[in-house]
Design a protein around this motif. Structure first.
Motif, mmCIF file in Angstrom:
data_model
loop_
_atom_site.group_PDB
_atom_site.id
_atom_site.type_symbol
_atom_site.label_atom_id
_atom_site.label_comp_id
_atom_site.label_asym_id
_atom_site.label_seq_id
_atom_site.Cartn_x
_atom_site.Cartn_y
_atom_site.Cartn_z
ATOM 1 N N PRO A 1 2.382 7.927 -4.717
ATOM 2 C CA PRO A 1 3.379 8.586 -5.533
ATOM 3 C C PRO A 1 4.650 9.131 -4.963
ATOM 4 O O PRO A 1 4.634 9.577 -4.007
ATOM 5 N N ASP A 2 5.805 9.006 -5.623
ATOM 6 C CA ASP A 2 7.119 9.623 -5.049
ATOM 7 C C ASP A 2 7.140 11.174 -5.131
ATOM 8 O O ASP A 2 7.534 11.735 -4.036
ATOM 9 N N SER A 3 5.887 11.680 -5.851
ATOM 10 C CA SER A 3 6.103 13.269 -5.928
ATOM 11 C C SER A 3 5.483 13.612 -4.459
ATOM 12 O O SER A 3 5.884 14.865 -4.058
ATOM 13 N N GLN A 4 4.718 12.846 -3.863
ATOM 14 C CA GLN A 4 4.380 13.328 -2.568
ATOM 15 C C GLN A 4 5.393 13.225 -1.385
ATOM 16 O O GLN A 4 5.559 14.138 -0.609
ATOM 17 N N MET B 1 0.837 -1.144 -0.233
ATOM 18 C CA MET B 1 0.112 -0.058 -0.013
ATOM 19 C C MET B 1 0.917 1.277 0.179
ATOM 20 O O MET B 1 0.764 2.093 -0.685
ATOM 21 N N LEU B 2 1.936 1.038 0.738
ATOM 22 C CA LEU B 2 2.855 2.272 0.725
ATOM 23 C C LEU B 2 3.472 2.727 -0.392
ATOM 24 O O LEU B 2 3.854 3.642 -0.978
ATOM 25 N N LEU C 1 5.345 9.263 8.100
ATOM 26 C CA LEU C 1 4.176 9.203 9.168
ATOM 27 C C LEU C 1 3.036 10.191 8.488
ATOM 28 O O LEU C 1 1.804 9.582 8.819
ATOM 29 N N SER C 2 3.509 11.364 8.235
ATOM 30 C CA SER C 2 2.432 12.272 8.161
ATOM 31 C C SER C 2 1.876 12.370 6.716
ATOM 32 O O SER C 2 0.543 12.656 6.591
ATOM 33 N N ILE C 3 2.702 12.059 5.765
ATOM 34 C CA ILE C 3 2.050 12.151 4.367
ATOM 35 C C ILE C 3 1.825 10.742 3.753
ATOM 36 O O ILE C 3 0.665 10.541 3.465
ATOM 37 N N VAL C 4 2.730 10.043 3.695
ATOM 38 C CA VAL C 4 2.810 8.791 3.218
ATOM 39 C C VAL C 4 1.984 7.813 3.743
ATOM 40 O O VAL C 4 0.881 7.230 3.054
ATOM 41 N N CYS C 5 1.943 7.609 4.974
ATOM 42 C CA CYS C 5 1.011 6.718 5.577
ATOM 43 C C CYS C 5 -0.324 7.207 5.510
ATOM 44 O O CYS C 5 -1.305 6.406 5.580
ATOM 45 N N LYS C 6 -0.555 8.357 5.620
ATOM 46 C CA LYS C 6 -2.068 9.064 5.766
ATOM 47 C C LYS C 6 -2.679 8.901 4.373
ATOM 48 O O LYS C 6 -3.902 8.541 4.206
ATOM 49 N N SER C 7 -1.930 9.058 3.216
ATOM 50 C CA SER C 7 -2.346 8.723 1.971
ATOM 51 C C SER C 7 -2.738 7.426 1.810
ATOM 52 O O SER C 7 -3.721 6.940 0.880
ATOM 53 N N ALA C 8 -2.025 6.394 2.416
ATOM 54 C CA ALA C 8 -2.195 5.130 2.225
ATOM 55 C C ALA C 8 -3.164 4.420 3.055
ATOM 56 O O ALA C 8 -3.277 3.301 3.348
ATOM 57 N N ARG C 9 -3.888 5.289 4.018
ATOM 58 C CA ARG C 9 -4.585 4.948 5.232
ATOM 59 C C ARG C 9 -5.664 3.898 5.000
ATOM 60 O O ARG C 9 -5.860 2.757 5.588
ATOM 61 N N ASN C 10 -6.445 4.213 4.008
ATOM 62 C CA ASN C 10 -7.562 3.399 3.582
ATOM 63 C C ASN C 10 -7.253 1.849 3.338
ATOM 64 O O ASN C 10 -7.630 0.787 3.726
ATOM 65 N N GLY C 11 -5.995 1.800 2.562
ATOM 66 C CA GLY C 11 -5.369 0.724 1.967
ATOM 67 C C GLY C 11 -4.989 -0.336 3.304
ATOM 68 O O GLY C 11 -4.781 -1.693 3.569
ATOM 69 N N GLN D 1 -12.734 1.458 -0.044
ATOM 70 C CA GLN D 1 -12.715 1.549 -1.554
ATOM 71 C C GLN D 1 -11.212 2.056 -1.905
ATOM 72 O O GLN D 1 -11.203 3.364 -1.601
ATOM 73 N N GLU D 2 -10.590 1.174 -2.783
ATOM 74 C CA GLU D 2 -9.368 1.796 -3.198
ATOM 75 C C GLU D 2 -9.342 2.057 -4.612
ATOM 76 O O GLU D 2 -9.853 1.177 -5.240
#
Length: 280
Positions: free
Chosen positions: A166-169, A161-162, A185-195, A279-280
């Motif tokens: 995208p690497d741009s984030q 999921m991580l 922790l603040s950006i990547v994990c939050k973006s993949a939270r649902n997954g 839903q992803e």
């Protein structure tokens, strides 16, 4: 390279579409058959008493599954609490810091091997290292076994999921002055939270029906789960085994079918609900 004719390409498309529909029909038909069998055999015993009374010894009337439901909830919840922190931390390390490192490859390989180990072997392992030294079966021993099964599933799901983020984030967060840890922790994990949540709940649903590890760890009891750490603990998978295969009474067989129906309904609702909510 020789160019295929339009007729040939259309025929290949139709054949592959037909095969796909056939496989889908077989899968749905098999699932429907299983559900129909459980409903026809188990619906007759479903009642408020069945869901609220504890299990009884063989031959005793009005046997229920309440203690087994509670025990399964305890065992799987503790297993999730044991497996979740190290599995998520390991997944974050593999995705963000250990992509091509020696240790990262070793951890990834070990997780893949663990995912292929039969669950009964995990149960035997926990039996040898925990049940025998403590001298007693227990619900906590069952949680240890299920936690070992959940660990590689959550770890690899977290990594996958991580890696979808995208690497741009990551680059944008670092460009704003964030540290690598804070960006993760603040950006990547939050973006993949649902997954991440979906993977955790799917692992929870998977181990909820495991029977073999619990036969060597939690075992079985007709009492309520008052001694989770020191004595055998009731649970639905073993209850189904006891009622349907070891009992000579028809009423117990029907109760086993009812317990299987309740377990199937719970897992089905959890799976469908998770996919619908996240839903992803």
């Amino acid at each position: 390279m020789k160019r295929r004719s339009l007729f040939y390409r259309r025929m290949v498309e139709y054949v592959m579409r037909g095969i796909s529909l056939l496989v889908l029909g077989i899968s749905l038909g098999g699932m429907g058959w299983i559900l129909w069998t459980l409903v026809t055999h188990g619906i007759s015993v479903i009642s408020w008493t069945f869901l609220t009374q504890p299990s009884k010894p063989y031959g005793v009337e009005n046997a229920g599954i309440a203690n087994a439901l509670l025990g399964t909830l305890y065992i799987t919840t503790v297993a999730t609490l044991l497996a979740l922190p190290p599995a998520v931390a390991g997944g974050i390390y593999l995705a963000e810091f250990g992509k091509e490192t020696k240790w990262g490859n070793l951890i990834r390989f070990s997780a893949n091997v663990m995912m292929g180990i039969p669950s009964i072997v995990v149960g035997l392992f926990v039996y040898a290292i925990y049940v025998i030294p403590t001298g007693s079966f227990s619900g906590f021993a069952g949680s240890l076994a299920l936690g070992l099964i959940m660990f590689p599933v959550i770890l690899r799901t977290t990594e996958d999921m991580l890696l979808l983020v995208p690497d741009s984030q990551r680059e944008a967060a670092l460009a704003l002055g964030m540290t690598r840890c804070r960006a993760t922790l603040s950006i990547v994990c939050k973006s993949a939270r649902n997954g991440l949540i979906t993977g955790i709940l799917m692992a929870f649903a998977r181990v909820s029906g495991e029977t073999a590890p619990l036969l060597f760890t939690a075992l079985w009891s007709n009492s309520w789960c008052t001694h989770f750490f020191t004595s055998p603990t009731a649970n639905i998978p073993v209850l189904i085994t006891e009622y349907t295969t070891n009992s000579p009474y028809a009423a117990m067989h029907a109760a086993g079918w009812g317990a299987a129906l309740v377990m199937m309904a719970g897992i089905l609702v959890l799976n469908v609900g998770v996919r619908w909510l996240f839903q992803e």
